[in-house]
Design a protein around this motif. Structure first.
Motif: not given
Length: 205
Positions: A159-172
């Protein structure tokens, strides 16, 4: 890379029918628009906010709605199916020495029951939060608790929200095509990797 975190619904598990049934039961109770089978593919091309508008569901009611939703989900847990090829992938990742975890907004009891029913013993941690948004905070806590750097972890989600969360934390993040959000929804968030079959995850890792 040491740890691989999976989302649950739409990534590891095909729970579409159970989601639809649980939603429609509550839609009847609270007078929201019900989901029709022929709408499923078009719904994948909408964001969560767009779906909530379509079904006349105010997002602020989510904390009241979610516990009831997942209680209904639990009643049909036997109708939730493992994505084809995913069990072999988990076994192979475990063999290669990776720690496998699940982070989900589903209920922990539901996921543990699913793993038991499907005889999956490769998952080390199951971490859940009823918050639909803010998964970055859970991932951040996971990194802290496990003494990990962002570069030592990869996330697999749909999901889009998974990608947003990962970008915030800095993990691929690896986005999977078979989940709840179509490429039209996630493209603008630029996931690090896109896969169209579970075996491709192994290639990336």
């Amino acid at each position: 890379m040491k740890h691989i975190i999976f989302d649950f619904d739409g990534t590891l598990a095909n729970s579409t029918q159970v989601f639809m049934s649980a939603w429609n039961t509550l839609a009847d109770k609270y007078h929201y628009k019900k989901i029709k089978l022929d709408e499923l593919e078009s719904l994948k091309k909408l964001s969560i906010m767009e779906r909530s508008k379509l079904f006349n569901f105010p997002m602020y009611k989510m904390p009241i709605f979610i516990p009831q939703f997942y209680r209904l989900y639990r009643q049909s847990i036997k109708d939730v199916h493992l994505i084809d090829g995913m069990k072999d992938l988990l076994i192979e990742l475990k063999k290669k020495g990776y720690t496998i975890s699940i982070i989900s907004s589903n209920d922990q009891e539901n996921i543990l029951e699913f793993l038991k029913l499907n005889k999956i013993d490769t998952v080390t941690n199951v971490i859940c939060s009823s918050r639909i948004f803010g998964k970055d905070k859970i991932i951040h806590k996971y990194l802290k608790d496990q003494h990990l750097k962002p570069s030592e972890v990869i996330y697999v989600g749909d999901e889009q929200r998974d990608i947003v969360a990962c970008k915030k934390v800095g993990i691929p993040i690896i986005w999977v095509s078979w989940g709840y959000d179509a490429i039209e929804v996630v493209r603008s968030e630029k996931p690090d990797y896109k896969v169209y079959a579970p075996a491709e995850i192994l290639d990336i890792v």
